[in-house]
Design an enzyme around this catalytic site. Structure first.
Site, mmCIF file in Angstrom:
data_model
loop_
_atom_site.group_PDB
_atom_site.id
_atom_site.type_symbol
_atom_site.label_atom_id
_atom_site.label_comp_id
_atom_site.label_asym_id
_atom_site.label_seq_id
_atom_site.Cartn_x
_atom_site.Cartn_y
_atom_site.Cartn_z
ATOM 1 N N TYR A 118 -46.439 93.064 0.460
ATOM 2 C CA TYR A 118 -47.423 93.453 -0.549
ATOM 3 C C TYR A 118 -48.387 94.517 -0.035
ATOM 4 O O TYR A 118 -48.691 94.582 1.150
ATOM 5 C CB TYR A 118 -48.259 92.251 -0.984
ATOM 6 N N GLY B 16 -51.212 90.912 -17.695
ATOM 7 C CA GLY B 16 -52.349 91.127 -18.584
ATOM 8 C C GLY B 16 -52.008 91.273 -20.048
ATOM 9 O O GLY B 16 -52.919 91.280 -20.900
ATOM 10 N N SER C 240 -47.035 85.902 -12.635
ATOM 11 C CA SER C 240 -47.179 86.686 -13.857
ATOM 12 C C SER C 240 -47.310 85.799 -15.089
ATOM 13 O O SER C 240 -46.629 86.024 -16.102
ATOM 14 C CB SER C 240 -46.009 87.662 -14.029
ATOM 15 N N PRO C 241 -48.195 84.795 -15.067
ATOM 16 C CA PRO C 241 -48.351 83.923 -16.247
ATOM 17 C C PRO C 241 -48.889 84.656 -17.467
ATOM 18 O O PRO C 241 -48.678 84.209 -18.597
ATOM 19 C CB PRO C 241 -49.325 82.848 -15.755
ATOM 20 N N LEU C 242 -49.581 85.782 -17.249
ATOM 21 C CA LEU C 242 -50.106 86.561 -18.370
ATOM 22 C C LEU C 242 -49.342 87.874 -18.564
ATOM 23 O O LEU C 242 -49.800 88.770 -19.267
ATOM 24 C CB LEU C 242 -51.597 86.858 -18.164
#
Length: 237
Positions: free
Chosen positions: A53, A221, A216-218
């Site tokens: 990362y 964004g 990446s639950p959203l």
């Protein structure tokens, strides 16, 4: 803040975790420090990173990969708050141009862990995650390497990421045959637009008592700006 056991382990982690993929790339060091300060001040104790990362995630570039861990390491050294967080990172992706600078051979796992420890400026990683499946390396070899790191006190728990249900079963049954705890968590993409893991992966995790860490639950964004159904009808949850 609510806390939950990470899988069947006794480890308690905050329900909300801090992902640090953009540290060193989209997020510079001062902003990253501020984000970590804010997270821990709001009782978030789970910090997740990866050796790759912080940049283009390619060793062909002169710099970039490893930047996220380096920033976290500098923050830990400056803040003195290492014992207040559960620190997670990952291994698998290319970290050099050599043929053994990637994947999950015992050779690379050992070297990658030591490099992550140096960048993170710590003597141990709480959760060491296999970033992807390496079907060219047998799990007997992988678990032997992980067991050694646990015995040396360099890692505490082992997790996986981007595994399928079959991979979870294979990994865990091999670990059990070695009388090793094996996986305590799996990190997968999971959100309202991508629920594929409900078919096979989640049942496998439930069967083996392995925790799920959604990434990446959203959807980067996208879902953060979506009103709920009740909102559209003039009420609020």
């Amino acid at each position: 803040m609510e806390y939950a056991h990470l899988g069947r382990s006794g480890l308690l982690v905050s329900r909300i975790g801090l992902g640090t993929m953009n540290f060193g790339d989209a997020t510079d060091k001062p902003a990253s420090f501020e984000i970590m300060d804010t997270a821990i001040d709001n009782d978030i104790n789970f910090f997740d990173s990866a050796d790759v990362y912080g940049g283009p995630q390619s060793p062909d570039m002169e710099k970039g990969y490893g930047a996220s861990e380096e920033i976290i390491g500098e923050w830990l050294a400056k803040s003195g708050r290492r014992d207040e967080i559960v620190l997670a990172t990952k291994v698998y992706q290319p970290m050099g141009l050599g043929p053994n600078d990637r994947r999950l051979s015992a050779y690379h796992i050992k070297r990658a862990c030591e490099a992550s420890l140096r960048r993170l400026q710590t003597d141990h990683i709480d959760l060491y995650q296999m970033h992807h499946v390496d079907r060219a390396t047998p799990f007997e070899e992988i678990w032997q390497a992980m067991e050694q790191l646990v015995q040396e006190g360099k890692i505490t728990y082992v997790g996986s990421s981007n595994y399928a249900g079959w991979d979870i079963a294979t990994a865990q049954l091999t670990a059990e045959s070695r009388h090793f705890l094996g996986l305590v968590s799996e990190q997968s993409q999971y959100n309202l637009t991508n629920r594929a893991i409900e078919r096979e992966l989640i049942p496998a995790l439930q069967h083996f008592g392995i925790g799920l860490i959604p990434w990446s639950p959203l959807v980067m964004g996208v879902l953060a700006d979506c009103p709920s159904t009740s909102d559209r009808h003039g009420t609020r949850n």
